[in-house]
Design a protein around this motif. Structure first.
Motif, PDB file in Angstrom:
ATOM      1  N   PHE A 318     -24.906  30.964 -52.277  1.00  0.00           N
ATOM      2  CA  PHE A 318     -23.989  29.855 -52.528  1.00  0.00           C
ATOM      3  C   PHE A 318     -22.808  29.851 -51.566  1.00  0.00           C
ATOM      4  O   PHE A 318     -22.330  28.782 -51.178  1.00  0.00           O
ATOM      5  CB  PHE A 318     -23.516  29.874 -53.986  1.00  0.00           C
ATOM      6  N   GLY A 319     -22.324  31.022 -51.159  1.00  0.00           N
ATOM      7  CA  GLY A 319     -21.261  31.063 -50.166  1.00  0.00           C
ATOM      8  C   GLY A 319     -21.725  30.479 -48.842  1.00  0.00           C
ATOM      9  O   GLY A 319     -21.015  29.697 -48.201  1.00  0.00           O
ATOM     10  N   ALA A 320     -22.943  30.841 -48.423  1.00  0.00           N
ATOM     11  CA  ALA A 320     -23.492  30.312 -47.174  1.00  0.00           C
ATOM     12  C   ALA A 320     -23.730  28.812 -47.288  1.00  0.00           C
ATOM     13  O   ALA A 320     -23.432  28.048 -46.359  1.00  0.00           O
ATOM     14  CB  ALA A 320     -24.797  31.030 -46.833  1.00  0.00           C
ATOM     15  N   ALA A 321     -24.257  28.371 -48.431  1.00  0.00           N
ATOM     16  CA  ALA A 321     -24.538  26.949 -48.623  1.00  0.00           C
ATOM     17  C   ALA A 321     -23.256  26.122 -48.611  1.00  0.00           C
ATOM     18  O   ALA A 321     -23.194  25.052 -47.996  1.00  0.00           O
ATOM     19  CB  ALA A 321     -25.289  26.740 -49.937  1.00  0.00           C
ATOM     20  N   ALA A 322     -22.243  26.605 -49.307  1.00  0.00           N
ATOM     21  CA  ALA A 322     -20.976  25.873 -49.352  1.00  0.00           C
ATOM     22  C   ALA A 322     -20.353  25.780 -47.978  1.00  0.00           C
ATOM     23  O   ALA A 322     -19.881  24.712 -47.560  1.00  0.00           O
ATOM     24  CB  ALA A 322     -20.014  26.554 -50.325  1.00  0.00           C
ATOM     25  N   LYS A 323     -20.342  26.880 -47.263  1.00  0.00           N
ATOM     26  CA  LYS A 323     -19.740  26.898 -45.932  1.00  0.00           C
ATOM     27  C   LYS A 323     -20.487  25.962 -44.991  1.00  0.00           C
ATOM     28  O   LYS A 323     -19.875  25.158 -44.263  1.00  0.00           O
ATOM     29  CB  LYS A 323     -19.737  28.328 -45.398  1.00  0.00           C
ATOM     30  N   ALA A 324     -21.805  26.027 -44.974  1.00  0.00           N
ATOM     31  CA  ALA A 324     -22.595  25.202 -44.063  1.00  0.00           C
ATOM     32  C   ALA A 324     -22.487  23.721 -44.417  1.00  0.00           C
ATOM     33  O   ALA A 324     -22.248  22.872 -43.548  1.00  0.00           O
ATOM     34  CB  ALA A 324     -24.064  25.647 -44.086  1.00  0.00           C
ATOM     35  N   TYR A 325     -22.649  23.404 -45.700  1.00  0.00           N
ATOM     36  CA  TYR A 325     -22.632  21.993 -46.089  1.00  0.00           C
ATOM     37  C   TYR A 325     -21.244  21.392 -45.896  1.00  0.00           C
ATOM     38  O   TYR A 325     -21.102  20.289 -45.353  1.00  0.00           O
ATOM     39  CB  TYR A 325     -23.082  21.818 -47.541  1.00  0.00           C
ATOM     40  N   ALA A 326     -20.218  22.089 -46.352  1.00  0.00           N
ATOM     41  CA  ALA A 326     -18.865  21.531 -46.265  1.00  0.00           C
ATOM     42  C   ALA A 326     -18.414  21.368 -44.822  1.00  0.00           C
ATOM     43  O   ALA A 326     -17.778  20.369 -44.467  1.00  0.00           O
ATOM     44  CB  ALA A 326     -17.882  22.418 -47.028  1.00  0.00           C
ATOM     45  N   ASN A 369     -23.300  27.973 -38.548  1.00  0.00           N
ATOM     46  CA  ASN A 369     -24.115  27.336 -39.586  1.00  0.00           C
ATOM     47  C   ASN A 369     -25.604  27.597 -39.399  1.00  0.00           C
ATOM     48  O   ASN A 369     -26.384  27.488 -40.356  1.00  0.00           O
ATOM     49  CB  ASN A 369     -23.811  25.832 -39.644  1.00  0.00           C
ATOM     50  N   GLN A 370     -26.002  27.964 -38.191  1.00  0.00           N
ATOM     51  CA  GLN A 370     -27.385  28.391 -37.998  1.00  0.00           C
ATOM     52  C   GLN A 370     -27.620  29.725 -38.720  1.00  0.00           C
ATOM     53  O   GLN A 370     -28.658  29.924 -39.374  1.00  0.00           O
ATOM     54  CB  GLN A 370     -27.688  28.521 -36.500  1.00  0.00           C
ATOM     55  N   VAL A 371     -26.654  30.623 -38.633  1.00  0.00           N
ATOM     56  CA  VAL A 371     -26.763  31.888 -39.358  1.00  0.00           C
ATOM     57  C   VAL A 371     -26.734  31.655 -40.868  1.00  0.00           C
ATOM     58  O   VAL A 371     -27.470  32.304 -41.614  1.00  0.00           O
ATOM     59  CB  VAL A 371     -25.638  32.854 -38.919  1.00  0.00           C
ATOM     60  N   GLN A 372     -25.916  30.708 -41.321  1.00  0.00           N
ATOM     61  CA  GLN A 372     -25.893  30.416 -42.762  1.00  0.00           C
ATOM     62  C   GLN A 372     -27.266  29.961 -43.247  1.00  0.00           C
ATOM     63  O   GLN A 372     -27.699  30.318 -44.352  1.00  0.00           O
ATOM     64  CB  GLN A 372     -24.853  29.329 -43.087  1.00  0.00           C
ATOM     65  N   ARG A 373     -27.950  29.192 -42.430  1.00  0.00           N
ATOM     66  CA  ARG A 373     -29.286  28.724 -42.827  1.00  0.00           C
ATOM     67  C   ARG A 373     -30.286  29.882 -42.835  1.00  0.00           C
ATOM     68  O   ARG A 373     -31.213  29.901 -43.656  1.00  0.00           O
ATOM     69  CB  ARG A 373     -29.721  27.583 -41.912  1.00  0.00           C
ATOM     70  N   LEU A 374     -30.115  30.847 -41.923  1.00  0.00           N
ATOM     71  CA  LEU A 374     -30.943  32.046 -41.986  1.00  0.00           C
ATOM     72  C   LEU A 374     -30.712  32.801 -43.300  1.00  0.00           C
ATOM     73  O   LEU A 374     -31.650  33.252 -43.960  1.00  0.00           O
ATOM     74  CB  LEU A 374     -30.624  32.964 -40.803  1.00  0.00           C
ATOM     75  N   VAL A 375     -29.427  32.953 -43.654  1.00  0.00           N
ATOM     76  CA  VAL A 375     -29.073  33.637 -44.898  1.00  0.00           C
ATOM     77  C   VAL A 375     -29.721  32.926 -46.085  1.00  0.00           C
ATOM     78  O   VAL A 375     -30.368  33.564 -46.937  1.00  0.00           O
ATOM     79  CB  VAL A 375     -27.547  33.693 -45.076  1.00  0.00           C
ATOM     80  N   MET A 376     -29.562  31.610 -46.144  1.00  0.00           N
ATOM     81  CA  MET A 376     -30.110  30.853 -47.270  1.00  0.00           C
ATOM     82  C   MET A 376     -31.627  30.933 -47.315  1.00  0.00           C
ATOM     83  O   MET A 376     -32.233  31.134 -48.376  1.00  0.00           O
ATOM     84  CB  MET A 376     -29.654  29.398 -47.207  1.00  0.00           C
ATOM     85  N   GLY A 377     -32.259  30.762 -46.147  1.00  0.00           N
ATOM     86  CA  GLY A 377     -33.710  30.781 -46.104  1.00  0.00           C
ATOM     87  C   GLY A 377     -34.286  32.119 -46.557  1.00  0.00           C
ATOM     88  O   GLY A 377     -35.254  32.169 -47.341  1.00  0.00           O
ATOM     89  N   ARG A 378     -33.666  33.208 -46.095  1.00  0.00           N
ATOM     90  CA  ARG A 378     -34.168  34.521 -46.477  1.00  0.00           C
ATOM     91  C   ARG A 378     -34.003  34.796 -47.969  1.00  0.00           C
ATOM     92  O   ARG A 378     -34.857  35.394 -48.608  1.00  0.00           O
ATOM     93  CB  ARG A 378     -33.448  35.598 -45.650  1.00  0.00           C
TER      94      ARG A 378
END
Length: 382
Positions: A318-326, A369-378
């Motif tokens: 959720f931290g990665a999602a919030a940061k990337a989306y916002a 945000n590319q790293v955030q998507r890696l975090v979320m995907g994993r």
């Protein structure tokens, strides 16, 4: 998770109103000058310190006000609405001190969180020129020296470097150890002999927040400067980012809100073809999309803040999602705000061009945000 678990309380609403008053009276009036002169927003620093918004997350037992994660996010959001550079004061104070709060022993917490509550800023030293997303490849070294350590190396892209008095710094303490488990966290003080700063980076945005390298040339650190156990530095650093990505999401929400507010005021006044441009359907569609994305970003950020407060197991996602989306939403909303103002949006007479420049960094720092998507995907695939 039900809505009641992350809906702001009456106390949160009162806090927002109090911060907004401070920002409108003592921070926003200086924002354009701070940006134009690339100078630290001392007026904001002083105002935030005087009102306990400087580092609101510090627990009461260390002299702070003990604001919860959502309250801290609201402070950062409201400051960013008026001046993104100034919002990095409370945001980076949380980033720099969170390793101490998460992993430090009681003596370290008592010493340094108390100093932070008193007004000594706290920055965070993780990244290096060749160790950005790949933090485990850092080359900064700390070598045992008697009862303490000797630190050598360079840390890069350090927010508020030179202004902060305290720095959490990650360094390799076992070059032959397992990658990622050979790094230790230390607190470095501004006055330590051998610790200096590079010149300020010349940046696209957040120009009021100095970004410099930290240079360590045989800096001696006493043994009591270690944060957590030897070899746990990277683990603590990554736990820290799970929490503080929420603050970057809050900053992005605030920047976007400031841009939308200004643009809506402008389009209600600006007339073309005999009527306000806000009356045109095409403009209304743009504003509708901007508002929709902003509110979605805010709600996701508040959910992540609630998870940060509870230290939920899924905070990393959720931290990665919030940061990337916002941050993506903030970049879109500020760009559209410039578009709504037309040619006026492209000049410094109006703040939206500054807000657009400031928004860009939220897609990059504390993990791209590319790293955030890696975090979320994993995490989704785990």
């Amino acid at each position: 998770m039900t809505f009641d678990l992350f809906r702001p309380t009456e106390e949160h609403d009162e806090l927002r109103a109090a911060v907004r008053d401070v920002v409108e009276g003592k921070i926003t009036p200086h924002a354009a000058e701070v940006d134009a002169d690339s100078r630290y927003p001392q007026e904001a620093h002083d105002a935030l310190l005087a009102t306990d918004f400087f580092a609101p997350h510090v627990p009461e037992q260390y002299g702070g006000v003990g604001a919860d994660a959502l309250a801290t996010a609201i402070v950062i959001e409201e400051v960013a609405r008026g001046c993104a550079s100034s919002s990095l004061i409370p945001a980076v104070n949380k980033l720099g001190s969170m390793p101490v709060q998460l992993g430090g022993g009681e003596e370290v917490k008592e010493k340094y969180l108390t100093q932070l509550a008193e007004g000594r800023g706290f920055s965070y030293g993780l990244s290096e020129r060749e160790a950005g997303s790949d933090t485990a490849s850092m080359t900064t070294r700390a070598v045992r020296d008697g009862d303490g350590w000797t630190l050598n190396g360079v840390k890069t892209w350090i927010t508020n470097a030179g202004e902060s008095d305290l720095y959490t710094v990650m360094a390799v303490t076992d070059p032959d150890g397992a990658r990622g488990r050979n790094i230790t966290a230390f607190v470095v003080e501004k006055g330590d002999e051998g610790f200096t700063f590079s010149e300020k980076e010349r940046k696209l945005g957040i120009k009021g927040s100095p970004t410099r390298e930290l240079i360590f040339d045989n800096v001696h650190l006493p043994a009591d400067r270690i944060v957590g156990a030897e070899g746990e530095g990277l683990k603590i650093a990554l736990r820290t980012l799970d929490h503080t990505r929420v603050t970057i999401a809050a900053q992005a929400v605030g920047i976007a809100q400031g841009a939308l507010d200004y643009a809506m005021g402008y389009i209600k006044e600006r007339k073309q073809f005999g009527k306000a441009i806000a009356d045109f359907q095409g403009i209304q569609f743009m504003v509708a999309d901007m508002g929709m994305k902003l509110e979605a970003a805010r709600q996701l950020t508040y959910v992540a803040a609630a998870k940060s407060e509870r230290e939920d197991a899924d905070l990393g996602y959720f931290g990665a999602a919030a940061k990337a989306y916002a941050s993506d939403a903030a970049m879109e909303i500020t760009t559209d705000a410039v578009q709504l103002l037309g040619g006026a949006g492209y000049v410094a007479d109006h703040p939206v061009e500054r807000m657009m420049r400031d928004a860009k960094i939220t897609q990059i720092y504390e993990g791209t945000n590319q790293v955030q998507r890696l975090v979320m995907g994993r995490k989704l695939l785990a």
